[in-house]
Design a protein around this motif. Sequence first.
Motif, PDB file in Angstrom:
ATOM      1  N   LEU A   4       2.820   9.703 -10.250  1.00  0.00           N
ATOM      2  CA  LEU A   4       1.989   9.826 -11.446  1.00  0.00           C
ATOM      3  C   LEU A   4       1.125  11.077 -11.425  1.00  0.00           C
ATOM      4  CD1 LEU A   4       0.913   6.134 -12.022  1.00  0.00           C
ATOM      5  CD2 LEU A   4       2.520   7.479 -13.366  1.00  0.00           C
ATOM      6  N   SER A   5       0.663  11.473 -10.251  1.00  0.00           N
ATOM      7  CA  SER A   5      -0.194  12.655 -10.174  1.00  0.00           C
ATOM      8  C   SER A   5       0.578  13.932 -10.499  1.00  0.00           C
ATOM      9  CB  SER A   5      -0.834  12.760  -8.790  1.00  0.00           C
ATOM     10  OG  SER A   5       0.129  13.105  -7.821  1.00  0.00           O
ATOM     11  N   ARG A   6       1.896  13.910 -10.326  1.00  0.00           N
ATOM     12  CA  ARG A   6       2.706  15.099 -10.619  1.00  0.00           C
ATOM     13  C   ARG A   6       3.169  15.148 -12.070  1.00  0.00           C
ATOM     14  NH1 ARG A   6       7.267  14.529  -7.126  1.00  0.00           N
ATOM     15  NH2 ARG A   6       6.443  12.632  -6.223  1.00  0.00           N
ATOM     16  N   ARG A   7       3.006  14.056 -12.793  1.00  0.00           N
ATOM     17  CA  ARG A   7       3.399  14.037 -14.207  1.00  0.00           C
ATOM     18  C   ARG A   7       2.354  14.770 -15.016  1.00  0.00           C
ATOM     19  NH1 ARG A   7       4.756   8.501 -16.666  1.00  0.00           N
ATOM     20  NH2 ARG A   7       5.512   9.856 -18.275  1.00  0.00           N
ATOM     21  N   ARG A  10       1.362   6.499  -6.993  1.00  0.00           N
ATOM     22  CA  ARG A  10       0.267   7.408  -7.341  1.00  0.00           C
ATOM     23  C   ARG A  10       0.708   8.861  -7.206  1.00  0.00           C
ATOM     24  NH1 ARG A  10      -4.457   4.015  -4.404  1.00  0.00           N
ATOM     25  NH2 ARG A  10      -5.030   2.742  -6.192  1.00  0.00           N
ATOM     26  N   ASP A  11       1.501   9.155  -6.191  1.00  0.00           N
ATOM     27  CA  ASP A  11       2.002  10.507  -5.995  1.00  0.00           C
ATOM     28  C   ASP A  11       2.874  10.936  -7.174  1.00  0.00           C
ATOM     29  OD1 ASP A  11       2.445  12.915  -4.417  1.00  0.00           O
ATOM     30  OD2 ASP A  11       4.487  12.148  -4.121  1.00  0.00           O
ATOM     31  N   ARG A  38       0.832  -1.208   0.000  1.00  0.00           N
ATOM     32  CA  ARG A  38       0.000   0.000   0.000  1.00  0.00           C
ATOM     33  C   ARG A  38       0.865   1.257   0.000  1.00  0.00           C
ATOM     34  NH1 ARG A  38      -4.774  -1.789   4.177  1.00  0.00           N
ATOM     35  NH2 ARG A  38      -5.995  -2.957   2.652  1.00  0.00           N
ATOM     36  N   GLU A  39       1.964   1.236   0.755  1.00  0.00           N
ATOM     37  CA  GLU A  39       2.870   2.384   0.786  1.00  0.00           C
ATOM     38  C   GLU A  39       3.528   2.592  -0.581  1.00  0.00           C
ATOM     39  OE1 GLU A  39       5.405   1.304   4.023  1.00  0.00           O
ATOM     40  OE2 GLU A  39       4.023   2.091   5.532  1.00  0.00           O
TER      41      GLU A  39
END
Length: 84
Positions: free
Chosen positions: A37-40, A34-35, A27-28
């Motif tokens: 990918l969200s900044r790309r 996800r972090d 999960r970590e």
Amino acid sequence: DEPLPHAPPAAGAPGAARPESDLLRHREELAALRDVLSRRQVPDSLTCPISCDIMLHPVVAGDGHTYEREAIEDWLPTGARASP
């Protein structure tokens, strides 16, 4: 003859996996991915204006715009006269 697959150690045995700790670790890792990918940010020139997805098979239509092949092929039979 192929060797038999290695069986995991029995629960409680030395070297046995701890499912809770493995799940927490996964999960970590997922949260970290996800972090990232969200900044790309993907340039608009690589994104299909119909599907809003990254184009894998880009084609240039008669209007001069670039679309994902499948998206424009699905859109054309709708009979719409305006450019998507």
